[in-house]
Design a protein around this motif. Structure first.
Motif, PDB file in Angstrom:
ATOM      1  N   GLY A   1       0.828  -1.195   0.000  1.00  0.00           N
ATOM      2  CA  GLY A   1       0.000   0.000   0.000  1.00  0.00           C
ATOM      3  C   GLY A   1       0.864   1.246   0.000  1.00  0.00           C
ATOM      4  N   LYS A   2       0.248   2.370   0.376  1.00  0.00           N
ATOM      5  CA  LYS A   2       0.993   3.628   0.412  1.00  0.00           C
ATOM      6  C   LYS A   2       1.031   4.171   1.830  1.00  0.00           C
ATOM      7  CE  LYS A   2      -1.339   4.976  -3.215  1.00  0.00           C
ATOM      8  NZ  LYS A   2      -2.035   5.852  -4.149  1.00  0.00           N
ATOM      9  N   PHE A   3       2.074   4.921   2.114  1.00  0.00           N
ATOM     10  CA  PHE A   3       2.217   5.544   3.418  1.00  0.00           C
ATOM     11  C   PHE A   3       2.477   7.030   3.166  1.00  0.00           C
ATOM     12  CE2 PHE A   3       4.836   6.768   7.118  1.00  0.00           C
ATOM     13  CZ  PHE A   3       3.931   6.450   8.117  1.00  0.00           C
ATOM     14  N   VAL A   4       1.509   7.857   3.555  1.00  0.00           N
ATOM     15  CA  VAL A   4       1.585   9.282   3.235  1.00  0.00           C
ATOM     16  C   VAL A   4       1.768  10.085   4.515  1.00  0.00           C
ATOM     17  CG1 VAL A   4       0.351  11.213   2.172  1.00  0.00           C
ATOM     18  CG2 VAL A   4       0.066   8.905   1.262  1.00  0.00           C
ATOM     19  N   GLU A   5       2.701  11.025   4.498  1.00  0.00           N
ATOM     20  CA  GLU A   5       2.899  11.937   5.626  1.00  0.00           C
ATOM     21  C   GLU A   5       2.622  13.346   5.132  1.00  0.00           C
ATOM     22  OE1 GLU A   5       6.761  10.343   7.870  1.00  0.00           O
ATOM     23  OE2 GLU A   5       6.898  10.264   5.684  1.00  0.00           O
ATOM     24  N   LEU A   6       1.909  14.132   5.938  1.00  0.00           N
ATOM     25  CA  LEU A   6       1.684  15.525   5.552  1.00  0.00           C
ATOM     26  C   LEU A   6       1.459  16.389   6.777  1.00  0.00           C
ATOM     27  CD1 LEU A   6      -1.642  15.555   5.731  1.00  0.00           C
ATOM     28  CD2 LEU A   6      -1.460  14.658   3.426  1.00  0.00           C
ATOM     29  N   VAL A   7       1.552  17.691   6.574  1.00  0.00           N
ATOM     30  CA  VAL A   7       1.380  18.660   7.649  1.00  0.00           C
ATOM     31  C   VAL A   7       0.123  19.474   7.343  1.00  0.00           C
ATOM     32  CG1 VAL A   7       2.415  20.655   8.815  1.00  0.00           C
ATOM     33  CG2 VAL A   7       3.867  18.774   8.048  1.00  0.00           C
ATOM     34  N   ILE A   8      -0.714  19.675   8.378  1.00  0.00           N
ATOM     35  CA  ILE A   8      -1.961  20.417   8.184  1.00  0.00           C
ATOM     36  C   ILE A   8      -2.003  21.588   9.159  1.00  0.00           C
ATOM     37  CG2 ILE A   8      -4.495  20.239   8.149  1.00  0.00           C
ATOM     38  CD1 ILE A   8      -4.107  17.161   7.970  1.00  0.00           C
ATOM     39  N   ASP A   9      -2.230  22.783   8.641  1.00  0.00           N
ATOM     40  CA  ASP A   9      -2.461  23.958   9.491  1.00  0.00           C
ATOM     41  C   ASP A   9      -3.937  23.994   9.840  1.00  0.00           C
ATOM     42  OD1 ASP A   9       0.070  25.295   9.693  1.00  0.00           O
ATOM     43  OD2 ASP A   9      -0.102  25.719   7.556  1.00  0.00           O
ATOM     44  N   ALA A  10      -4.263  23.889  11.130  1.00  0.00           N
ATOM     45  CA  ALA A  10      -5.676  23.882  11.511  1.00  0.00           C
ATOM     46  C   ALA A  10      -5.815  24.403  12.940  1.00  0.00           C
ATOM     47  CB  ALA A  10      -6.242  22.477  11.405  1.00  0.00           C
ATOM     48  N   ASP A  11      -7.051  24.754  13.284  1.00  0.00           N
ATOM     49  CA  ASP A  11      -7.315  25.277  14.626  1.00  0.00           C
ATOM     50  C   ASP A  11      -7.467  24.174  15.670  1.00  0.00           C
ATOM     51  OD1 ASP A  11      -7.208  28.001  14.023  1.00  0.00           O
ATOM     52  OD2 ASP A  11      -9.237  27.970  13.209  1.00  0.00           O
ATOM     53  N   SER A  12      -7.786  22.968  15.218  1.00  0.00           N
ATOM     54  CA  SER A  12      -7.948  21.875  16.175  1.00  0.00           C
ATOM     55  C   SER A  12      -7.623  20.551  15.503  1.00  0.00           C
ATOM     56  CB  SER A  12      -9.387  21.827  16.703  1.00  0.00           C
ATOM     57  OG  SER A  12     -10.240  21.312  15.695  1.00  0.00           O
ATOM     58  N   ARG A  13      -7.389  19.560  16.329  1.00  0.00           N
ATOM     59  CA  ARG A  13      -7.112  18.215  15.839  1.00  0.00           C
ATOM     60  C   ARG A  13      -8.286  17.672  15.015  1.00  0.00           C
ATOM     61  NH1 ARG A  13      -4.263  13.460  17.943  1.00  0.00           N
ATOM     62  NH2 ARG A  13      -3.081  14.912  19.192  1.00  0.00           N
ATOM     63  N   GLU A  14      -9.522  18.015  15.440  1.00  0.00           N
ATOM     64  CA  GLU A  14     -10.710  17.531  14.733  1.00  0.00           C
ATOM     65  C   GLU A  14     -10.760  18.093  13.307  1.00  0.00           C
ATOM     66  OE1 GLU A  14     -10.744  18.612  17.994  1.00  0.00           O
ATOM     67  OE2 GLU A  14     -10.792  16.500  18.579  1.00  0.00           O
ATOM     68  N   ILE A  15     -10.475  19.407  13.186  1.00  0.00           N
ATOM     69  CA  ILE A  15     -10.477  20.027  11.856  1.00  0.00           C
ATOM     70  C   ILE A  15      -9.372  19.406  10.998  1.00  0.00           C
ATOM     71  CG2 ILE A  15     -10.113  22.195  10.597  1.00  0.00           C
ATOM     72  CD1 ILE A  15     -11.395  23.644  13.007  1.00  0.00           C
ATOM     73  N   ALA A  16      -8.198  19.189  11.607  1.00  0.00           N
ATOM     74  CA  ALA A  16      -7.088  18.578  10.865  1.00  0.00           C
ATOM     75  C   ALA A  16      -7.492  17.198  10.348  1.00  0.00           C
ATOM     76  CB  ALA A  16      -5.850  18.477  11.756  1.00  0.00           C
ATOM     77  N   PHE A  17      -8.160  16.421  11.213  1.00  0.00           N
ATOM     78  CA  PHE A  17      -8.580  15.084  10.811  1.00  0.00           C
ATOM     79  C   PHE A  17      -9.571  15.150   9.643  1.00  0.00           C
ATOM     80  CE2 PHE A  17     -11.073  11.239  10.830  1.00  0.00           C
ATOM     81  CZ  PHE A  17     -10.127  10.244  11.055  1.00  0.00           C
ATOM     82  N   THR A  18     -10.539  16.071   9.750  1.00  0.00           N
ATOM     83  CA  THR A  18     -11.544  16.221   8.699  1.00  0.00           C
ATOM     84  C   THR A  18     -10.898  16.601   7.365  1.00  0.00           C
ATOM     85  OG1 THR A  18     -13.088  16.917  10.388  1.00  0.00           O
ATOM     86  CG2 THR A  18     -13.712  17.394   8.118  1.00  0.00           C
ATOM     87  N   LYS A  19      -9.935  17.525   7.415  1.00  0.00           N
ATOM     88  CA  LYS A  19      -9.257  17.941   6.176  1.00  0.00           C
ATOM     89  C   LYS A  19      -8.492  16.768   5.572  1.00  0.00           C
ATOM     90  CE  LYS A  19     -10.590  22.183   5.954  1.00  0.00           C
ATOM     91  NZ  LYS A  19     -11.542  22.519   4.867  1.00  0.00           N
ATOM     92  N   ALA A  20      -7.808  15.997   6.432  1.00  0.00           N
ATOM     93  CA  ALA A  20      -7.051  14.840   5.933  1.00  0.00           C
ATOM     94  C   ALA A  20      -8.004  13.813   5.311  1.00  0.00           C
ATOM     95  CB  ALA A  20      -6.254  14.205   7.075  1.00  0.00           C
ATOM     96  N   GLU A  21      -9.139  13.611   5.960  1.00  0.00           N
ATOM     97  CA  GLU A  21     -10.119  12.638   5.461  1.00  0.00           C
ATOM     98  C   GLU A  21     -10.673  13.081   4.091  1.00  0.00           C
ATOM     99  OE1 GLU A  21     -13.559  12.196   7.984  1.00  0.00           O
ATOM    100  OE2 GLU A  21     -13.532  10.021   7.694  1.00  0.00           O
ATOM    101  N   GLU A  22     -11.004  14.367   3.987  1.00  0.00           N
ATOM    102  CA  GLU A  22     -11.497  14.886   2.702  1.00  0.00           C
ATOM    103  C   GLU A  22     -10.450  14.717   1.602  1.00  0.00           C
ATOM    104  OE1 GLU A  22     -14.051  18.559   4.723  1.00  0.00           O
ATOM    105  OE2 GLU A  22     -12.626  18.995   3.109  1.00  0.00           O
ATOM    106  N   ALA A  23      -9.190  15.065   1.954  1.00  0.00           N
ATOM    107  CA  ALA A  23      -8.115  14.968   0.963  1.00  0.00           C
ATOM    108  C   ALA A  23      -7.936  13.525   0.502  1.00  0.00           C
ATOM    109  CB  ALA A  23      -6.811  15.521   1.555  1.00  0.00           C
ATOM    110  N   CYS A  24      -8.061  12.584   1.442  1.00  0.00           N
ATOM    111  CA  CYS A  24      -7.948  11.162   1.083  1.00  0.00           C
ATOM    112  C   CYS A  24      -9.056  10.757   0.134  1.00  0.00           C
ATOM    113  CB  CYS A  24      -8.025  10.283   2.332  1.00  0.00           C
ATOM    114  SG  CYS A  24      -6.461  10.207   3.201  1.00  0.00           S
ATOM    115  N   LYS A  25     -10.295  11.151   0.484  1.00  0.00           N
ATOM    116  CA  LYS A  25     -11.436  10.736  -0.340  1.00  0.00           C
ATOM    117  C   LYS A  25     -11.385  11.345  -1.729  1.00  0.00           C
ATOM    118  CE  LYS A  25     -14.716   9.781   3.358  1.00  0.00           C
ATOM    119  NZ  LYS A  25     -15.782  10.366   4.188  1.00  0.00           N
ATOM    120  N   LYS A  26     -10.930  12.630  -1.793  1.00  0.00           N
ATOM    121  CA  LYS A  26     -10.961  13.329  -3.077  1.00  0.00           C
ATOM    122  C   LYS A  26      -9.766  13.031  -3.962  1.00  0.00           C
ATOM    123  CE  LYS A  26     -13.738  17.293  -1.716  1.00  0.00           C
ATOM    124  NZ  LYS A  26     -13.704  18.727  -1.407  1.00  0.00           N
TER     125      LYS A  26
END
Lengths: 83, 83
Positions: free
Chosen positions: B42-67
């Protein structure tokens, strides 16, 4: 003889340009995900090893990584063994 | 605004033939690593997210994965967020 489940994270070494990661990052930015940066793309390998002990399983996984699965010149790898 | 470090494990769904994994497995067997089986790559992806909270960071990562990062039809993904 027991089955061990190994997971291996393979990442590009620091300093090695990650062209695929850069491409994904640019694509994310054009999709309005400017908050995402430093995208690095590696491999995630799962495999099963028949071995007499966890130590032997680890050694076999390490040898397989060095010889075939990873490229030790440009990649780092991290092996985790579960029963 | 805070930086969150996300790691994403992307694996082929069960039942999807892993051609690359099979090729690696055959190569390992010809190198005398017959004790290794069920290779899945499989793949192993590392990235950095600027966000106000861990929840927002998770949501952005999830959206990016799906899209973009994963293909949800044939792949599963697992996101881990660190501060």
């Amino acid at each position: 003889m027991q089955k061990f489940y190994a997971t291996i994270k393979i990442t590009l070494r620091k300093g090695i340009l990650d062209v695929q990661g850069k491409a994904v990052e640019h694509a994310l930015h054009s999709l309005e995900y400017q908050m995402i940066s430093n995208v690095r793309i590696g491999k995630f390998v799962e495999l099963v090893i028949d071995a007499d002990s966890r130590e032997i399983a680890f050694t076999k996984a390490e040898e397989a990584c060095k010889k075939l699965i990873a490229n030790p010149i440009i990649e780092d790898f991290e092996i985790t063994i579960k029963d």
